[in-house]
Design a protein around this motif. Structure first.
Motif, short mmCIF file in Angstrom:
data_model
loop_
_atom_site.label_atom_id
_atom_site.label_comp_id
_atom_site.label_asym_id
_atom_site.label_seq_id
_atom_site.Cartn_x
_atom_site.Cartn_y
_atom_site.Cartn_z
N GLN A 1 0.85 -1.18 0.00
CA GLN A 1 0.00 0.00 0.00
C GLN A 1 0.89 1.23 0.00
O GLN A 1 2.08 1.15 0.26
N ASP A 2 0.27 2.38 -0.30
CA ASP A 2 1.02 3.63 -0.29
C ASP A 2 1.63 3.86 1.08
O ASP A 2 1.01 3.57 2.10
N ASP A 3 2.83 4.39 1.08
CA ASP A 3 3.50 4.70 2.35
C ASP A 3 2.87 5.95 2.93
O ASP A 3 3.33 7.06 2.74
N ASN A 4 1.76 5.77 3.64
CA ASN A 4 1.04 6.89 4.22
C ASN A 4 1.24 6.91 5.73
O ASN A 4 0.41 7.39 6.47
N HIS A 5 2.36 6.38 6.16
CA HIS A 5 2.64 6.28 7.59
C HIS A 5 2.64 7.66 8.25
O HIS A 5 2.20 7.83 9.36
N ASP A 6 3.15 8.64 7.53
CA ASP A 6 3.18 10.00 8.05
C ASP A 6 2.69 10.93 6.96
O ASP A 6 3.36 11.13 5.95
N ASN B 1 4.80 14.06 5.23
CA ASN B 1 5.90 13.93 4.27
C ASN B 1 5.56 14.46 2.89
O ASN B 1 6.43 14.64 2.07
N ASN B 2 4.30 14.70 2.61
CA ASN B 2 3.88 15.10 1.27
C ASN B 2 4.24 16.54 0.97
O ASN B 2 4.44 16.90 -0.17
N ASN B 3 4.33 17.41 1.97
CA ASN B 3 4.67 18.82 1.80
C ASN B 3 3.80 19.52 0.77
O ASN B 3 4.28 20.38 0.02
N GLY B 4 2.56 19.15 0.64
CA GLY B 4 1.64 19.81 -0.27
C GLY B 4 1.77 19.39 -1.71
O GLY B 4 1.08 19.91 -2.58
N ASN B 5 2.66 18.48 -2.05
CA ASN B 5 2.85 18.07 -3.43
C ASN B 5 2.07 16.79 -3.67
O ASN B 5 2.56 15.70 -3.42
N ASP B 6 0.83 16.93 -4.18
CA ASP B 6 -0.02 15.77 -4.41
C ASP B 6 0.40 14.95 -5.62
O ASP B 6 0.00 13.82 -5.79
N ASN B 7 1.21 15.54 -6.51
CA ASN B 7 1.63 14.84 -7.72
C ASN B 7 2.82 13.92 -7.48
O ASN B 7 3.20 13.16 -8.34
N GLU B 8 3.43 14.06 -6.30
CA GLU B 8 4.58 13.23 -5.97
C GLU B 8 4.17 11.76 -5.89
O GLU B 8 3.18 11.41 -5.27
N GLU B 9 4.95 10.90 -6.55
CA GLU B 9 4.63 9.47 -6.55
C GLU B 9 4.91 8.88 -5.17
O GLU B 9 5.98 9.10 -4.60
N LYS B 10 3.94 8.15 -4.66
CA LYS B 10 4.10 7.58 -3.33
C LYS B 10 4.76 6.21 -3.43
O LYS B 10 4.49 5.44 -4.34
N LYS B 11 5.59 5.94 -2.47
CA LYS B 11 6.30 4.67 -2.40
C LYS B 11 5.35 3.60 -1.85
O LYS B 11 4.62 3.83 -0.91
N LYS B 12 5.37 2.42 -2.45
CA LYS B 12 4.57 1.29 -1.98
C LYS B 12 5.41 0.47 -0.99
O LYS B 12 6.57 0.19 -1.25
N VAL B 13 4.78 0.15 0.13
CA VAL B 13 5.47 -0.63 1.15
C VAL B 13 4.59 -1.81 1.55
O VAL B 13 3.36 -1.76 1.46
N LEU C 1 2.60 -4.18 3.98
CA LEU C 1 1.85 -3.91 5.21
C LEU C 1 2.53 -4.44 6.45
O LEU C 1 2.27 -3.97 7.56
N ILE C 2 3.41 -5.41 6.30
CA ILE C 2 4.09 -5.99 7.46
C ILE C 2 4.93 -4.95 8.18
O ILE C 2 5.18 -5.06 9.38
N TRP C 3 5.36 -3.88 7.46
CA TRP C 3 6.20 -2.85 8.07
C TRP C 3 5.38 -1.77 8.77
O TRP C 3 5.94 -0.94 9.48
N GLN C 4 4.08 -1.76 8.55
CA GLN C 4 3.21 -0.82 9.27
C GLN C 4 1.88 -1.51 9.60
O GLN C 4 0.83 -1.14 9.11
N PRO C 5 1.95 -2.53 10.46
CA PRO C 5 0.78 -3.36 10.71
C PRO C 5 -0.38 -2.65 11.40
O PRO C 5 -1.51 -3.09 11.31
N PHE C 6 -0.11 -1.54 12.08
CA PHE C 6 -1.17 -0.84 12.79
C PHE C 6 -1.58 0.45 12.10
O PHE C 6 -2.30 1.27 12.67
N GLY C 7 -1.12 0.67 10.88
CA GLY C 7 -1.53 1.84 10.12
C GLY C 7 -0.91 3.13 10.63
O GLY C 7 0.14 3.15 11.24
N LYS C 8 -1.59 4.23 10.33
CA LYS C 8 -1.12 5.56 10.73
C LYS C 8 -1.10 5.69 12.25
O LYS C 8 -1.92 5.08 12.93
N PRO C 9 -0.22 6.51 12.77
CA PRO C 9 -0.21 6.74 14.22
C PRO C 9 -1.55 7.25 14.75
O PRO C 9 -1.90 6.95 15.89
N SER C 10 -2.30 7.95 13.93
CA SER C 10 -3.57 8.50 14.39
C SER C 10 -4.63 7.42 14.67
O SER C 10 -5.58 7.67 15.39
N VAL C 11 -4.46 6.23 14.13
CA VAL C 11 -5.45 5.17 14.34
C VAL C 11 -4.90 3.99 15.13
O VAL C 11 -5.63 3.03 15.39
#
Length: 190
Positions: free
Chosen positions: A57-62, A65-77, A79-89
């Motif tokens: 999935q998209d690396d949306n951990h934080d 990191n986007n700094n307002g640039n929505d056109n920036e290609e997101k890195k796919k990672v 799920l095993i490296w972020q099993p609990f999703g974003k810190p907010s959830v």
């Protein structure tokens, strides 16, 4: 949508088969329900870990990191490296896991202690609790169809489980009315 229907029916079938296995293992082979929950968790955990390694999935951990640039290609990672999703959830995900784990322990104990049909019928009442919880905690409206379904579920569970306080026992001598049905029937006959 068709795939979703097929999957939900397959899930219901597999949960029923699981209930039969739990009842068999606990009543015939005297496995404690907690050991059955552990074995289920090990098997399910193995499947989930494999799926988390494969799924990307998209690396949306934080989100910062986007700094307002929505056109920036997101890195796919994986799920095993972020099993609990974003810190907010994270806290919500962990709480859901703890509540779900405790629910499964209760479910396995209920299957071990009750007749299988009764345990499954009573478990099927969870949508009623879900509708009420959604109204209280999420502010979702309770529609008339929800109320009708809740009453139908409750009546269905009572008819399937036939609790003694409603239906009495088979050795009732017909003397003093001791059940809800007998009291209603006595009032109707008078």
């Amino acid at each position: 949508e068709r795939l979703g229907l097929v999957l939900i029916f397959l899930s219901a079938f597999l949960f029923s088969v699981m209930g039969v296995f739990i009842k068999y293992a606990s009543s015939v082979h005297h496995f404690p329900p907690t050991e059955l929950v552990f074995l289920r968790a090990v098997f399910q955990g193995s499947i989930v870990i494999l799926a988390m390694i494969i799924t990307k999935q998209d690396d949306n951990h934080d989100d910062s990191n986007n700094n307002g640039n929505d056109n920036e290609e997101k890195k796919k990672v994986s799920l095993i490296w972020q099993p609990f999703g974003k810190p907010s959830v994270r806290n919500l995900v962990i709480a859901r896991g703890a509540v779900g784990g405790f629910g499964f322990v209760c479910f396995f104990y209920a299957i071990a202690l009750l007749p299988l049909g009764d345990a499954i019928a009573l478990l099927s009442l969870h949508p009623v609790v879900t509708v009420l919880a959604a109204a209280i905690f999420l502010g979702e409206p309770i529609r008339p169809s929800h109320l009708i379904a809740a009453v139908a579920s409750g009546v269905g569970a009572i008819l399937i489980t036939r609790p003694a306080f409603v239906f009495g026992t088979s050795n009732n001598d017909g003397g003093n009315p001791s059940t809800v049905i007998e009291v209603v029937r006595a009032d109707y006959d008078n």
